[in-house]
Write a protein that holds these residues in place. Structure first.
Motif, mmCIF file in Angstrom:
data_model
loop_
_atom_site.group_PDB
_atom_site.id
_atom_site.type_symbol
_atom_site.label_atom_id
_atom_site.label_comp_id
_atom_site.label_asym_id
_atom_site.label_seq_id
_atom_site.Cartn_x
_atom_site.Cartn_y
_atom_site.Cartn_z
ATOM 1 N N TYR A 188 0.846 -1.199 0.000
ATOM 2 C CA TYR A 188 0.000 0.000 0.000
ATOM 3 C C TYR A 188 0.884 1.252 0.000
ATOM 4 C CZ TYR A 188 -3.943 2.959 1.536
ATOM 5 O OH TYR A 188 -4.916 3.914 1.652
ATOM 6 N N ARG A 189 1.889 1.256 0.868
ATOM 7 C CA ARG A 189 2.810 2.398 0.962
ATOM 8 C C ARG A 189 3.586 2.573 -0.331
ATOM 9 N NH1 ARG A 189 7.991 2.295 3.326
ATOM 10 N NH2 ARG A 189 7.446 0.265 4.157
ATOM 11 N N GLU A 190 4.042 1.473 -0.926
ATOM 12 C CA GLU A 190 4.777 1.537 -2.191
ATOM 13 C C GLU A 190 3.885 2.080 -3.316
ATOM 14 O OE1 GLU A 190 6.213 -2.450 -2.716
ATOM 15 O OE2 GLU A 190 7.552 -2.291 -0.986
ATOM 16 N N ALA A 191 2.631 1.648 -3.355
ATOM 17 C CA ALA A 191 1.705 2.143 -4.379
ATOM 18 C C ALA A 191 1.463 3.641 -4.195
ATOM 19 C CB ALA A 191 0.388 1.368 -4.330
ATOM 20 N N ALA A 192 1.351 4.074 -2.951
ATOM 21 C CA ALA A 192 1.178 5.505 -2.686
ATOM 22 C C ALA A 192 2.416 6.277 -3.146
ATOM 23 C CB ALA A 192 0.920 5.742 -1.199
ATOM 24 N N ALA A 193 3.595 5.748 -2.839
ATOM 25 C CA ALA A 193 4.847 6.418 -3.227
ATOM 26 C C ALA A 193 4.956 6.549 -4.745
ATOM 27 C CB ALA A 193 6.043 5.668 -2.665
ATOM 28 N N GLU A 194 4.494 5.534 -5.467
ATOM 29 C CA GLU A 194 4.515 5.595 -6.936
ATOM 30 C C GLU A 194 3.654 6.733 -7.462
ATOM 31 O OE1 GLU A 194 3.315 1.745 -8.327
ATOM 32 O OE2 GLU A 194 5.150 0.785 -7.582
ATOM 33 N N ARG A 195 2.709 7.174 -6.656
ATOM 34 C CA ARG A 195 1.828 8.268 -7.047
ATOM 35 C C ARG A 195 2.224 9.575 -6.373
ATOM 36 N NH1 ARG A 195 0.162 3.564 -7.456
ATOM 37 N NH2 ARG A 195 -1.380 2.858 -8.935
ATOM 38 N N GLY A 196 3.404 9.590 -5.759
ATOM 39 C CA GLY A 196 3.905 10.802 -5.127
ATOM 40 C C GLY A 196 3.297 11.098 -3.777
ATOM 41 N N ILE A 197 2.673 10.098 -3.177
ATOM 42 C CA ILE A 197 2.042 10.261 -1.864
ATOM 43 C C ILE A 197 2.934 9.598 -0.825
ATOM 44 C CG2 ILE A 197 0.015 9.746 -0.448
ATOM 45 C CD1 ILE A 197 -1.541 9.561 -3.151
ATOM 46 N N GLY A 198 3.405 10.382 0.107
ATOM 47 C CA GLY A 198 4.275 9.849 1.143
ATOM 48 C C GLY A 198 3.490 9.351 2.340
#
Length: 104
Positions: free
Chosen positions: A52-62
């Motif tokens: 979930y965190r990795e998917a968020a990071a891919e979208r620029g969401i920390g």
């Protein structure tokens, strides 16, 4: 999927399936321990939080690890852990170690 599905349909369907998986693991089967999931399925709830965190990071969401775990567990992880998680047994630890070493 059909030829008529749009990318938005696919995303919505995948999101619904993910939410159902979370509901199943958190509310319907909190008795299933993370180590057993790791032994039997090769992933656990914490893995889902990492993904979930990795998917968020891919979208620029920390997101922090704690924020991602709260999104998956539906509450702060320490609270969920205190209510549902047990210490791993020697047999569970041995089975997990065997998998990690390629002997499982």
């Amino acid at each position: 999927m059909t030829d008529q599905d749009t990318p938005a349909d696919t995303t919505a369907i995948e999101a619904a399936a993910f939410r159902r998986l979370l509901a199943h693991l958190m509310r319907e089967r909190p008795d299933v321990q993370n180590i057993d999931l790791m032994i039997d399925a090769g992933f656990c709830r914490n893995c889902l939080a990492d993904w979930y965190r990795e998917a968020a990071a891919e979208r620029g969401i920390g997101l922090t690890k704690e924020q991602a775990r709260e999104a998956v567990y539906g509450e702060p992880f320490p609270q969920w852990k205190d209510r549902h998680q047990r210490e791993a047994t020697p047999a569970q630890l041995a089975a997990f170690a065997a998998l990690q070493s390629g002997k499982g």
